[in-house]
Scaffold this active site. Structure first.
Site, short mmCIF file in Angstrom:
data_model
loop_
_atom_site.label_atom_id
_atom_site.label_comp_id
_atom_site.label_asym_id
_atom_site.label_seq_id
_atom_site.Cartn_x
_atom_site.Cartn_y
_atom_site.Cartn_z
N TYR A 243 5.23 -0.24 4.66
CA TYR A 243 5.02 -1.08 3.49
C TYR A 243 6.22 -2.02 3.38
O TYR A 243 7.37 -1.57 3.30
CB TYR A 243 4.91 -0.23 2.22
CG TYR A 243 3.60 0.47 2.04
CD1 TYR A 243 2.60 -0.07 1.23
CD2 TYR A 243 3.35 1.69 2.66
CE1 TYR A 243 1.38 0.57 1.06
CE2 TYR A 243 2.14 2.34 2.50
CZ TYR A 243 1.17 1.78 1.70
OH TYR A 243 -0.04 2.42 1.53
N HIS A 431 -5.42 1.79 -9.26
CA HIS A 431 -4.12 2.04 -8.64
C HIS A 431 -3.60 3.44 -8.95
O HIS A 431 -3.44 3.81 -10.11
CB HIS A 431 -3.10 1.01 -9.12
CG HIS A 431 -1.74 1.16 -8.51
ND1 HIS A 431 -1.50 0.92 -7.18
CD2 HIS A 431 -0.54 1.54 -9.04
CE1 HIS A 431 -0.22 1.13 -6.91
NE2 HIS A 431 0.38 1.51 -8.03
#
Length: 668
Positions: A243, A431
């Site tokens: 990420y 999320h």
């Protein structure tokens, strides 16, 4: 890979088809109703012209994804309408090829399609399913329709379609849940369909995919300015997952602009590595210009000690794209304002998730999102509303649980600030962090549950994209965000927080017209958390505040900090876990509602009772009404009741009533 078939087929048409007219004249002397008619010319066998038309047509689905980020030999295109879905599978192989639609990657109970093109040029497609051992078994009813199948050079192409809901117990319903799509292929064809249970693939893999969206508002790329938000020459390490976060500043503009859409811009050669991308707004109560500006165009591995703390102030997700995703455009009547002075943000953070299962090196990537901006303002400013469970360290997920659900509320006390006509939600991004396995947004009006606007029963936290759905939220409506986690492999509590080691339960909703309300969430009260755990704490006074929250009872843990208690206790009590689940679902919460920067607070810790739902809705996904039998059939793999704050399901009450009437009729 997508253009190669068209180039080859064009050459094929030039070399092997003298002219369309002569071909039609040749066919006129044969039985044109025979679908197997072929034309012999110069000793070459060619496919019939119906197939040739299909080959030469420029068909491209609305979505495309490379399924193997390792070698880029398997790709899938697809498009949907209200009733059907059409796939095109392209594999660099001349043997049998297959995809299996699954929800968690398990072959038992999966929906399998296997096909091949024989030496005679005839394509075969078989609708199958996985049995209890995961073997391919041909379905009794063949619901997939082959449109065209052919081979060119060393590749096989199959295009086929089916209904979204075939009402076949051997098929999965195509919904807006996350699918885990598995693929297989071999260099050899099976002898016949009897070989299916014994086929052995030479290569296989899987990827998460969103195949369907419930909302299909008009998508049209407008004329606009283009602002590229991209990584800055990231060198991918030889690791499976990365990420990467980059700070970006909005270009200076003399006037207000609207963001009206975005599309992915992928570095050539990196397409198979970019899994998903998100753009976050960065806000801070202090001088954000100086805090964020020093990081502009710098990038760091996300959520690691090296990432500056300032990046943690980037939270609201305004754009998201994932594997197979298409360009996203706002409704024509709405635009998202950019610039701090116009109600948006000036600084943004781009997060890119790279997937490198082949552990390849020397990959340099500058992929990102191309954002469309316009000074021609739309009728409405759109807004971003965050709903769910407030980020709190007292959000607890006990260990050893396969399905623990946290609920966050956007209560009436907060939505009463909305305009009388309400707001129109057109998209949202669910999320959680790593433990998330399912998400649902529920909508209540006057304590009556409305149709569920969004749910993903097989949510994948590593595949988060913007999801389209529609919801009109009016004043005094109530939203519930449900997140279900799997902590079965953990041995200690997971707490809420922004770190990837913690958990979240949020949905970022895009809507219009914009209002001041930007955050509408809740958290379980501390007293209910402590009661569920069977713990009491010492009162905190000004003189003891520096000691933190300390345990008073049970006596064996006395004077431990609450954090140390959770670490030592480790969720060993199953009864406490059950009480904690009950508290999360049904006990009172505290509302946290405010605008961005908390310049105006609508509810700060206001305690409220969770709603008593009198008509809980239940999933009927996979059910089909049989007119001949007058019955409704359910798929037991899919029908799971929603968490409801009602004492008895309506179905149970009705069944009891009908049975009682029938018994009285027999007796009297």
């Amino acid at each position: 890979m997508r253009l190669l078939p068209h180039i080859l087929l064009t050459l094929w048409s030039v070399l092997y088809i003298p002219s369309r007219t002569s071909a039609q004249q040749h066919l006129s002397n044969q039985d044109q109703n025979d679908p197997d008619v072929t034309v012999q010319s110069h000793g070459l066998k060619r496919p019939d012209f119906k197939v040739a038309d299909a080959l030469l047509s420029d068909w491209e689905g609305d979505h495309w994804a490379s399924l193997d980020a390792d070698l880029d030999k398997v790709s899938l295109s697809w498009t949907t309408d209200k009733e059907h879905i059409t796939f095109q599978l392209e594999v660099v192989s001349t043997g049998w090829v297959s995809i299996a639609l699954t929800f968690r990657g398990n072959l038992p109970g999966s929906d399998i399609i296997v096909g091949w093109v024989g030496e005679d040029g005839v394509a075969t497609l078989v609708d199958a399913h996985g049995d209890s051992e995961g073997k391919m078994i041909k379905d009794k009813v063949q619901d997939y329709q082959l449109i065209v199948g052919y081979q060119y050079q060393d590749s096989t192409v199959l295009r086929f379609k089916r209904k979204l809901n075939t009402c076949d117990g051997d098929d999965l319903v195509i919904t807006n849940d996350t699918f885990r799509l598995r693929w297989f292929y071999s260099s050899k064809d099976p002898r016949n369909e009897m070989d299916l249970p014994y086929l052995t693939s030479e290569r296989q893999g899987q990827r998460a995919i969103h195949l369907y969206e419930t909302s299909k508002f008009k998508q049209r790329q407008p004329k606009a300015l283009k602002w590229t938000v991209a990584s800055n020459s990231v060198v991918l390490p030889r690791k499976h997952t990365l990420y990467w976060c980059t700070m970006i500043k909005l270009p200076e503009m003399p006037e207000k602009h609207h963001m009206i859409g975005y599309r992915p811009v992928l570095t050539p050669g990196s397409e198979k590595y970019v899994h998903h991308m998100m753009i976050y707004e960065c806000h801070d109560e202090d001088d954000s210009a100086s805090k964020f500006h020093r990081h502009v165009n710098s990038g760091y591995e996300c959520n690691t000690p090296n990432m500056p703390k300032d990046f943690r102030n980037c939270r609201g997700i305004i754009a998201a794209w994932g594997l197979g995703g298409e360009p996203f455009f706002l409704p024509e009547e709405a635009g998202y304002p950019v610039g701090e002075e116009h109600g948006g943000a000036t600084y943004y953070m781009l997060e890119v998730h790279y997937d490198n299962p082949g552990l390849h090196g020397n990959i340099v990537d500058s992929s990102g999102l191309e954002v469309f901006l316009t000074p021609n303002l739309r009728k409405y400013d759109s807004g971003l509303l965050t709903v769910g469970h407030d980020v709190s360290s007292f959000q607890l997920i006990p260990p050893g649980e396969e399905a623990f659900t946290t609920v966050g509320h956007c209560p009436e006390v907060c939505t009463q600030t909305l305009p009388q006509e309400g707001i129109n939600i057109f998209a949202g991004l669910p999320h959680t962090h790593n433990l998330g396995r399912a998400m649902r947004l529920r909508h209540l009006r006057n304590d009556q549950e409305q149709p569920v606007p969004f749910q993903d029963r097989f949510y994948d936290p590593n595949y988060q994209t913007m999801r389209r759905f529609e919801l009109n939220l009016k004043p005094r409506d109530h939203l519930m965000t449900e997140c279900t986690y799997n902590s079965s492999e953990l041995d200690t509590y997971t707490r809420g927080g922004f770190s990837s080691r913690n958990e979240m339960c949020m949905m970022f909703l895009h809507y219009y017209p914009a209002t001041r309300l930007a955050h509408c969430a809740s958290r379980l009260t501390l007293k209910h958390v402590l009661l569920a755990l069977g713990v009491s704490v010492w009162p905190i006074t000004p003189s003891t505040r520096h000691l933190g929250l300390r345990v008073r009872e049970p006596w064996q843990y006395q004077n431990l900090t609450f954090t140390d208690y959770l670490r030592v206790n480790g969720g060993k009590s199953r009864a406490a876990n059950i009480r904690l689940q009950e508290a999360s679902l049904h006990h009172s919460h505290m509302a946290e509602c405010f605008d961005y920067g908390e310049r105006r607070v609508y509810a700060d810790g206001l305690e409220f009772s969770t709603p008593r739902i009198h008509n809980p809705l239940y999933d009927n996904v996979g059910g089909c009404f049989d007119e001949s039998q007058g019955t409704f059939a359910y798929d037991p793999r899919l029908n799971q009741p929603l968490h409801a704050n009602a004492h008895k399901p309506m179905v149970t009450i009705l069944s009891f009533s009908v049975a009682s009437v029938f018994l009285l009729y027999i007796l009297f």
